[in-house]
Write an enzyme that holds these catalytic residues in place. Structure first.
Site, PDB file in Angstrom:
ATOM      1  N   ASP A  36      -9.592   3.941  -3.570  1.00 42.57           N
ATOM      2  CA  ASP A  36      -8.211   4.045  -3.095  1.00 42.57           C
ATOM      3  C   ASP A  36      -7.235   3.449  -4.106  1.00 42.57           C
ATOM      4  OD1 ASP A  36      -7.547   1.122  -1.124  1.00 42.57           O
ATOM      5  OD2 ASP A  36      -9.181   1.412  -2.538  1.00 42.57           O
ATOM      6  N   GLU A  37      -5.990   3.813  -3.947  1.00 44.58           N
ATOM      7  CA  GLU A  37      -4.857   3.191  -4.659  1.00 44.58           C
ATOM      8  C   GLU A  37      -5.058   3.100  -6.174  1.00 44.58           C
ATOM      9  OE1 GLU A  37      -3.049   0.479  -1.096  1.00 44.58           O
ATOM     10  OE2 GLU A  37      -4.730  -0.366  -2.212  1.00 44.58           O
ATOM     11  N   ALA A  38      -5.608   4.174  -6.746  1.00 48.72           N
ATOM     12  CA  ALA A  38      -5.814   4.218  -8.198  1.00 48.72           C
ATOM     13  C   ALA A  38      -4.552   4.750  -8.864  1.00 48.72           C
ATOM     14  CB  ALA A  38      -7.019   5.083  -8.527  1.00 48.72           C
TER      15      ALA A  38
ATOM     16  N   HIS B  91      -8.421  -1.607  -8.320  1.00 45.45           N
ATOM     17  CA  HIS B  91      -8.821  -2.866  -7.660  1.00 45.45           C
ATOM     18  C   HIS B  91      -9.908  -3.558  -8.488  1.00 45.45           C
ATOM     19  CE1 HIS B  91      -6.549  -2.365  -3.881  1.00 45.45           C
ATOM     20  NE2 HIS B  91      -6.818  -1.074  -4.014  1.00 45.45           N
TER      21      HIS B  91
ATOM     22  N   ARG C 283       0.891  -1.165   0.000  1.00 43.05           N
ATOM     23  CA  ARG C 283       0.000   0.000   0.000  1.00 43.05           C
ATOM     24  C   ARG C 283       0.921   1.203   0.000  1.00 43.05           C
ATOM     25  NH1 ARG C 283      -5.502  -0.640   0.657  1.00 43.05           N
ATOM     26  NH2 ARG C 283      -6.104  -2.735   1.202  1.00 43.05           N
TER      27      ARG C 283
END
Length: 574
Positions: free
Chosen positions: A379-381, A316, A25
């Protein structure tokens, strides 16, 4: 002693697939502190070594100088209010009430909710006491009284008042959820052996006095990641029961990710049949039919938990991209993914079909979900530009509203423009940059509600210490005191306390594949996060809490919950 039940059978351990890549992450990896080790790959060790390590951890807890709590006298009533979460107010006094073979559970005449909660309570008490405990609307006589009161508006939607005398125990609430929460308090006031599935010896006493209790926050949640590893309906129901005991009122189900899509969508059937066909490390994966999902929702509602489903996007999304080539910008479907890297996948922001897809998924999922919220991830794009991310969120949030739901997203949605009424779920750590924290705080000042889920405090999949055989360590080691000893109202600098709607304890499943795994990582940390959500700030005290927490251990034993025996907690002597 730790049994095979704690981590599952030896066969289960051998079959549990290891991760095939390090979990990253990247938002919070830059700085390491004393509590933040380098990323660990300990979850890759062979299964039998995992069990051996756990046995060593459990055996070694008593050698670290922690004095165990005194064993409670078997006939003594639990002191009033010495439960988890701590009640807002407890006034002890008078005689204890004893449940006997003559006890009846008396409910309001004509109240289906009170009758249903009475039946639930009887179902808890009958196996261990051996008593018939009939549930009746006959108002005459002593016993356990469950009452819904229109006049007690001060108790709100979830509060209750429990009064115990020598003749009766009465639980009063303004709304059914409060009555149910009061029953959980009653359970904890009884000896732990009341949770046993077989008949036990009494007495079954409830200390005398009155508890009046309302929650600090209305949003008290736990997340279960069923995407990295799939969990069956029965496994989810078991977790719901564990959450209910500690007055958690939301179940956030992480239904989609790179490794698996877990809910049937009629208009895009390959999402479940193909995208749901694997999991981390390989394996069969699985998905919920619509009927199964509705069964989970109904079961959660019977325990007064609202299901908050999550479809993570725009990143994701590899399971979806693998299922339908047209969702990819180049029109080529990638292979299914069973590793644990993050941030590499993205829906194609500039294709119209992307929003047809989102509309269909949200429409079908909203129709199955009676609760208020729908989580859209966010998130986390890392493979999506900020401009594209903003465009995507500007188009997707109105779709959620169109189908009657309120948006919840990971706190990165504050980098776009959160919809009116949206909730941002903050998962940063102590080391998250000041700029990122300020971004979330600014959104809070502008009306976005905040759910606090610090990864280095509330993520239940983080290792307790370097020897923990399950879990990950990218956010640091999270021992029991660290998980409990913080204040949601003041955690995020600059965010108004009034913007904090509550807390959540997420459970990610890269290394977890059985109910025993979930139990070991959730207990004893889950009850502490639940207390942060329920109990008044003034009651927050680690020394007092750890004693109440230690007293929960016999209850977990009776319920078959295998837990981590933290050396920070004075567990009762065996």
């Amino acid at each position: 002693m730790v049994s095979d039940r704690l981590l599952g059978s030896h066969d289960e351990l051998r079959q549990r697939p290891p991760s095939k890549g390090p979990f990253v992450r990247t938002h919070h990896r830059a700085q390491r502190t004393a509590h933040r080790p380098a990323r660990s790959r300990a979850h890759r060790r062979p299964a039998l070594a995992l069990l051996g390590s756990l046995l060593l951890v459990a055996a070694g807890a008593g050698a670290l100088g922690v004095a165990p709590a005194s064993a409670a006298q078997p006939d003594a009533a639990t002191p009033l209010g010495q439960i988890v979460p701590a009640p807002a107010k407890a006034t002890a006094g008078g005689s204890a009430y004893a449940i006997t073979a003559k006890t009846r559970i008396r409910v309001d005449d004509g109240s289906r909710d009170a009758r249903r909660i009475g039946d639930y309570l009887a179902g808890v008490l009958r196996p261990s006491t051996g008593y018939k405990l009939p549930v009746t609307d006959d108002d005459a006589g002593d016993g356990i009284r469950l009452e819904l009161s229109k006049k007690d508006k001060g108790l709100g939607g979830e509060g209750y008042r429990l009064t115990s005398t020598g003749r009766s125990v009465t639980v009063v609430a303004h709304a059914p959820a409060g009555l149910f929460h009061g029953v959980q308090t009653l359970r904890q006031q009884l000896p732990a052996r009341v949770e046993s599935a077989s008949r036990q010896s009494g007495p079954w006493r409830v200390a005398g006095g009155t508890i009046e209790d309302t929650p600090r926050y209305g949003y008290r949640s736990a997340m279960l990641d069923v995407s990295r590893h799939f969990f069956t309906v029965s496994q989810v129901k078991r977790y719901i029961d564990e959450l209910a005991l500690y007055k958690v009122n939301k179940l956030h189900l992480h239904l989609s990710d790179d490794q698996g899509w877990r809910i049937a969508i009629d208009s895009w059937p390959r999402l479940a049949t193909y995208g749901g066909s694997t999991q981390v490390g390989g394996g069969a994966g699985g998905h919920y039919t619509k009927a199964q999902y509705k069964d989970i929702v109904r079961y959660a509602a019977s325990r007064y938990l609202e299901v908050v489903p999550e479809i993570d996007m725009p990143s994701h999304t590899n399971a979806a991209l693998a299922s339908y080539a047209e969702l990819n910008c180049d029109g080529v479907a990638p292979p299914l993914y069973t590793g644990t890297e993050v941030g590499f996948s993205s829906l194609c922001v500039n294709k119209a079909v992307t929003y047809d897809f989102v509309d269909d998924v949200v429409r079908e999922l909203a129709a199955l979900t009676p609760g208020k919220y729908l989580h859209i991830g966010g998130d986390e794009a890392h493979s999506t530009s900020q401009e594209d991310y903003n465009t995507f969120m500007d188009k997707v949030q109105p779709i959620v509203a169109k189908y009657g739901k309120t948006v919840v997203g990971w706190h990165q949605i504050t980098g776009a423009v959160p919809a009116k009424g949206a909730l941002a779920q903050y998962w940063g750590t102590d080391d998250t940059s000041a700029a990122e924290k300020a971004q979330v705080a600014d959104a809070a000042k502008n009306g976005t509600g905040i759910v606090i889920s610090p990864a280095d405090r509330t993520y239940l999949d983080m290792k307790y210490n370097k020897d923990t055989p399950l879990g990950l360590a990218w956010a640091g080691y999270v021992e029991v005191q660290r998980s409990y000893d913080w204040d949601p109202a003041t955690y995020l600098p600059g965010a108004p306390a009034a913007a904090v709607r509550g807390v959540e304890a997420p459970m990610w499943s890269e290394t977890l594949s059985t109910s025993a795994h979930l139990d070991y990582m959730a207990f004893p940390r889950l009850p502490g996060v639940a207390e942060l959500g329920w109990s008044p700030a003034a009651s927050h005290d680690w020394d007092a809490y750890k004693a109440r927490l230690a007293a929960q251990a016999p209850r977990w034993d009776a319920l078959g919950i295998g837990y981590y025996k933290s050396p920070q907690v004075p567990w009762p002597a065996a």
